[in-house]
Design a protein around this motif. Sequence first.
Motif, PDB file in Angstrom:
ATOM      1  N   PHE A  56       0.823  -1.201   0.000  1.00 43.04           N
ATOM      2  CA  PHE A  56       0.000   0.000   0.000  1.00 43.04           C
ATOM      3  C   PHE A  56       0.862   1.258   0.000  1.00 43.04           C
ATOM      4  O   PHE A  56       0.469   2.279  -0.544  1.00 43.04           O
ATOM      5  CB  PHE A  56      -0.960   0.001   1.187  1.00 43.04           C
ATOM      6  CG  PHE A  56      -2.039  -1.046   1.068  1.00 43.04           C
ATOM      7  CD1 PHE A  56      -2.771  -1.191  -0.098  1.00 43.04           C
ATOM      8  CD2 PHE A  56      -2.309  -1.899   2.119  1.00 43.04           C
ATOM      9  CE1 PHE A  56      -3.753  -2.141  -0.215  1.00 43.04           C
ATOM     10  CE2 PHE A  56      -3.300  -2.857   2.011  1.00 43.04           C
ATOM     11  CZ  PHE A  56      -4.015  -2.983   0.840  1.00 43.04           C
ATOM     12  N   GLY A  57       2.036   1.185   0.576  1.00 42.25           N
ATOM     13  CA  GLY A  57       2.946   2.328   0.536  1.00 42.25           C
ATOM     14  C   GLY A  57       3.386   2.629  -0.880  1.00 42.25           C
ATOM     15  O   GLY A  57       3.466   3.795  -1.291  1.00 42.25           O
ATOM     16  N   ASP A  58       3.658   1.578  -1.652  1.00 39.69           N
ATOM     17  CA  ASP A  58       4.027   1.766  -3.057  1.00 39.69           C
ATOM     18  C   ASP A  58       2.871   2.363  -3.846  1.00 39.69           C
ATOM     19  O   ASP A  58       3.056   3.251  -4.685  1.00 39.69           O
ATOM     20  CB  ASP A  58       4.460   0.448  -3.688  1.00 39.69           C
ATOM     21  CG  ASP A  58       5.745  -0.109  -3.085  1.00 39.69           C
ATOM     22  OD1 ASP A  58       6.486   0.693  -2.472  1.00 39.69           O
ATOM     23  OD2 ASP A  58       5.992  -1.319  -3.231  1.00 39.69           O
ATOM     24  N   ILE A  59       1.671   1.900  -3.585  1.00 39.31           N
ATOM     25  CA  ILE A  59       0.495   2.416  -4.296  1.00 39.31           C
ATOM     26  C   ILE A  59       0.253   3.871  -3.911  1.00 39.31           C
ATOM     27  O   ILE A  59      -0.033   4.707  -4.768  1.00 39.31           O
ATOM     28  CB  ILE A  59      -0.743   1.541  -3.988  1.00 39.31           C
ATOM     29  CG1 ILE A  59      -0.562   0.148  -4.598  1.00 39.31           C
ATOM     30  CG2 ILE A  59      -2.013   2.191  -4.520  1.00 39.31           C
ATOM     31  CD1 ILE A  59      -1.626  -0.840  -4.191  1.00 39.31           C
ATOM     32  N   ASP A  60       0.395   4.191  -2.616  1.00 40.65           N
ATOM     33  CA  ASP A  60       0.160   5.558  -2.166  1.00 40.65           C
ATOM     34  C   ASP A  60       1.187   6.511  -2.746  1.00 40.65           C
ATOM     35  O   ASP A  60       0.865   7.651  -3.117  1.00 40.65           O
ATOM     36  CB  ASP A  60       0.169   5.631  -0.620  1.00 40.65           C
ATOM     37  CG  ASP A  60      -1.032   4.959  -0.019  1.00 40.65           C
ATOM     38  OD1 ASP A  60      -2.045   4.802  -0.740  1.00 40.65           O
ATOM     39  OD2 ASP A  60      -0.971   4.571   1.177  1.00 40.65           O
ATOM     40  N   SER A  61       2.442   6.087  -2.824  1.00 45.46           N
ATOM     41  CA  SER A  61       3.461   6.971  -3.366  1.00 45.46           C
ATOM     42  C   SER A  61       3.308   7.146  -4.870  1.00 45.46           C
ATOM     43  O   SER A  61       3.674   8.194  -5.415  1.00 45.46           O
ATOM     44  CB  SER A  61       4.858   6.450  -3.037  1.00 45.46           C
ATOM     45  OG  SER A  61       5.072   5.217  -3.693  1.00 45.46           O
ATOM     46  N   ALA A  62       2.756   6.170  -5.565  1.00 49.55           N
ATOM     47  CA  ALA A  62       2.581   6.265  -7.008  1.00 49.55           C
ATOM     48  C   ALA A  62       1.344   7.051  -7.390  1.00 49.55           C
ATOM     49  O   ALA A  62       1.256   7.585  -8.494  1.00 49.55           O
ATOM     50  CB  ALA A  62       2.524   4.867  -7.614  1.00 49.55           C
ATOM     51  N   SER A  63       0.372   7.128  -6.502  1.00 51.63           N
ATOM     52  CA  SER A  63      -0.885   7.795  -6.862  1.00 51.63           C
ATOM     53  C   SER A  63      -0.737   9.311  -6.728  1.00 51.63           C
ATOM     54  O   SER A  63       0.044   9.820  -5.926  1.00 51.63           O
ATOM     55  CB  SER A  63      -2.018   7.301  -5.985  1.00 51.63           C
ATOM     56  OG  SER A  63      -1.797   7.729  -4.651  1.00 51.63           O
ATOM     57  N   THR A  64      -1.486  10.012  -7.550  1.00 46.46           N
ATOM     58  CA  THR A  64      -1.504  11.473  -7.460  1.00 46.46           C
ATOM     59  C   THR A  64      -2.739  11.886  -6.706  1.00 46.46           C
ATOM     60  O   THR A  64      -3.793  11.277  -6.832  1.00 46.46           O
ATOM     61  CB  THR A  64      -1.522  12.100  -8.866  1.00 46.46           C
ATOM     62  OG1 THR A  64      -2.664  11.608  -9.564  1.00 46.46           O
ATOM     63  CG2 THR A  64      -0.264  11.722  -9.644  1.00 46.46           C
TER      64      THR A  64
END
Length: 69
Positions: A56-64
């Motif tokens: 989820f950290g990877d998804i959160d950092s990738a999302s705008t």
Amino acid sequence: MKIDTRSVAKFALASAILLGLSGCISIKTHSSFEPIFMTLDVNLKVQLQKELSDVFGDIDSASTSVSDS
């Protein structure tokens, strides 16, 4: 070569007796198939919390982030 008829007769008689006796033998077996019950315990150590936070950290950092306009 001369064949001894007495030896052949004795062999034939012995063979006939053995074959006759083997025909009288009866063997009975009892076999049954019963279910076998097994219990299998599997112990697993799963560290989901760390793995999920990484995903989820990877998804959160990738999302705008969407700004309110």
